[in-house]
Design a protein around this motif. Sequence first.
Motif, PDB file in Angstrom:
ATOM      1  N   UNK A 131      89.904  -6.205 -28.286  1.00  0.00           N
ATOM      2  CA  UNK A 131      89.579  -5.899 -26.875  1.00  0.00           C
ATOM      3  C   UNK A 131      88.439  -4.835 -27.012  1.00  0.00           C
ATOM      4  N   UNK A 132      87.319  -4.913 -26.220  1.00  0.00           N
ATOM      5  CA  UNK A 132      86.177  -4.065 -26.182  1.00  0.00           C
ATOM      6  C   UNK A 132      86.598  -3.180 -24.892  1.00  0.00           C
ATOM      7  N   UNK A 133      86.630  -1.650 -25.247  1.00  0.00           N
ATOM      8  CA  UNK A 133      87.017  -0.837 -23.942  1.00  0.00           C
ATOM      9  C   UNK A 133      85.779  -0.150 -23.676  1.00  0.00           C
ATOM     10  N   UNK A 134      85.481   0.129 -22.399  1.00  0.00           N
ATOM     11  CA  UNK A 134      84.191   1.049 -22.103  1.00  0.00           C
ATOM     12  C   UNK A 134      84.729   2.218 -21.668  1.00  0.00           C
ATOM     13  N   UNK A 135      84.319   3.320 -22.421  1.00  0.00           N
ATOM     14  CA  UNK A 135      84.840   4.591 -22.381  1.00  0.00           C
ATOM     15  C   UNK A 135      83.580   5.515 -21.872  1.00  0.00           C
ATOM     16  N   UNK A 136      83.748   6.113 -20.976  1.00  0.00           N
ATOM     17  CA  UNK A 136      82.890   7.060 -20.382  1.00  0.00           C
ATOM     18  C   UNK A 136      83.529   8.361 -19.712  1.00  0.00           C
ATOM     19  N   UNK A 137      84.790   8.383 -19.650  1.00  0.00           N
ATOM     20  CA  UNK A 137      85.505   9.548 -18.867  1.00  0.00           C
ATOM     21  C   UNK A 137      85.703  10.541 -19.850  1.00  0.00           C
ATOM     22  N   UNK A 138      85.034  10.559 -21.082  1.00  0.00           N
ATOM     23  CA  UNK A 138      85.272  11.793 -22.071  1.00  0.00           C
ATOM     24  C   UNK A 138      83.981  12.805 -21.776  1.00  0.00           C
ATOM     25  N   UNK A 139      83.026  12.564 -20.798  1.00  0.00           N
ATOM     26  CA  UNK A 139      82.051  13.383 -20.570  1.00  0.00           C
ATOM     27  C   UNK A 139      82.503  14.778 -20.144  1.00  0.00           C
ATOM     28  N   UNK A 140      83.179  14.677 -19.265  1.00  0.00           N
ATOM     29  CA  UNK A 140      83.566  16.137 -18.628  1.00  0.00           C
ATOM     30  C   UNK A 140      84.995  16.724 -19.121  1.00  0.00           C
ATOM     31  N   UNK A 141      84.870  17.887 -19.574  1.00  0.00           N
ATOM     32  CA  UNK A 141      86.406  18.390 -20.106  1.00  0.00           C
ATOM     33  C   UNK A 141      87.025  18.750 -18.859  1.00  0.00           C
ATOM     34  N   UNK A 142      88.320  18.894 -18.994  1.00  0.00           N
ATOM     35  CA  UNK A 142      89.272  18.755 -17.915  1.00  0.00           C
ATOM     36  C   UNK A 142      89.164  20.046 -17.365  1.00  0.00           C
ATOM     37  N   UNK A 143      89.119  20.973 -17.932  1.00  0.00           N
ATOM     38  CA  UNK A 143      89.072  22.427 -17.404  1.00  0.00           C
ATOM     39  C   UNK A 143      87.714  22.511 -16.324  1.00  0.00           C
ATOM     40  N   UNK A 144      86.772  22.065 -16.720  1.00  0.00           N
ATOM     41  CA  UNK A 144      85.431  21.860 -15.764  1.00  0.00           C
ATOM     42  C   UNK A 144      85.790  20.834 -14.759  1.00  0.00           C
ATOM     43  N   UNK A 145      86.290  19.661 -14.816  1.00  0.00           N
ATOM     44  CA  UNK A 145      86.674  18.731 -13.777  1.00  0.00           C
ATOM     45  C   UNK A 145      87.641  19.284 -12.859  1.00  0.00           C
ATOM     46  N   UNK A 146      88.837  20.092 -13.252  1.00  0.00           N
ATOM     47  CA  UNK A 146      89.866  20.576 -12.264  1.00  0.00           C
ATOM     48  C   UNK A 146      89.110  21.687 -11.587  1.00  0.00           C
ATOM     49  N   UNK A 147      88.133  22.486 -12.119  1.00  0.00           N
ATOM     50  CA  UNK A 147      87.484  23.317 -11.174  1.00  0.00           C
ATOM     51  C   UNK A 147      86.693  22.655 -10.169  1.00  0.00           C
ATOM     52  N   UNK A 148      86.188  21.774 -10.437  1.00  0.00           N
ATOM     53  CA  UNK A 148      85.336  20.988  -9.430  1.00  0.00           C
ATOM     54  C   UNK A 148      86.271  20.453  -8.295  1.00  0.00           C
ATOM     55  N   UNK A 149      87.516  19.896  -8.961  1.00  0.00           N
ATOM     56  CA  UNK A 149      88.396  19.310  -7.738  1.00  0.00           C
ATOM     57  C   UNK A 149      88.999  20.562  -6.903  1.00  0.00           C
ATOM     58  N   UNK A 150      89.042  21.691  -7.480  1.00  0.00           N
ATOM     59  CA  UNK A 150      89.751  22.736  -6.626  1.00  0.00           C
ATOM     60  C   UNK A 150      88.403  23.452  -5.888  1.00  0.00           C
TER      61      UNK A 150
END
Length: 237
Positions: A131-150
């Motif tokens: 299976x070929x998987x499309x992987x793009x979700x690695x671009x932002x580290x979780x620490x940065x993304x969680x701050x954006x969500x807050x």
Amino acid sequence: MKSVEQYLKETSLLDYSSPNIQELIIERQWKDMDAYIRLKQIYDFIRDEILFGYNVDDHIPASKVLTDGYGQCNTKGILFMALLRGVGIPCRIHGFTIDKKLQKGAMTGIVYKNAPINILHSWVEVYLDNVWYELEGFILDKSYLMQLQKINQTCQGSFCGYGVAVKDLHNPIIDFDRNDTYIQSEGINHDFGIYDSPDDLFQEHNQGLSAMKKFLYRNLGRHLMNNNIQKIRNDKR
């Protein structure tokens, strides 16, 4: 489909024989793991231990990205691919452009104003168990993304900006469990197709910056962007 061997080749950018990459592979014992666990651990490493940030150029080898310790879609993808190929997991790259609105907030002021309207973007496609998987979700580290969500707690539904373009800011598909992952895909506005390696992609496409704009980006713009991203990551609100 091409031979799997085609998607395991070392290239100038995917320099997985470099000492620092080999040391990391040995230290993490990735070659000793089941292929799925190997892929998942490398994916998590790229997403969260290589921080979101802007390198001197898109066209830097994986060993340099690892030394930097940070990257964006194209450079984190280069390191991701090198590590995957270095442990025997086939992968390829899919090229696009994204609307620069996706970068607004990470880019500000004169940097945003002078950025090209269409920014070269890519994600990594990985071959596992036929299976070929499309992987793009690695671009932002979780620490940065969680701050954006807050910071954007009241945001409901889609969100575009600060390096994100998703249908649901608070529930993006960024964890790999035999699924595709995305974090900027909603900002895509042109599809260049699939390439065997980033070397091939960048031979045909680039960011379209003039010599002067390249100089300003390398020596000023990216530092302003990285400082801004770090402020967001460290926001204590």
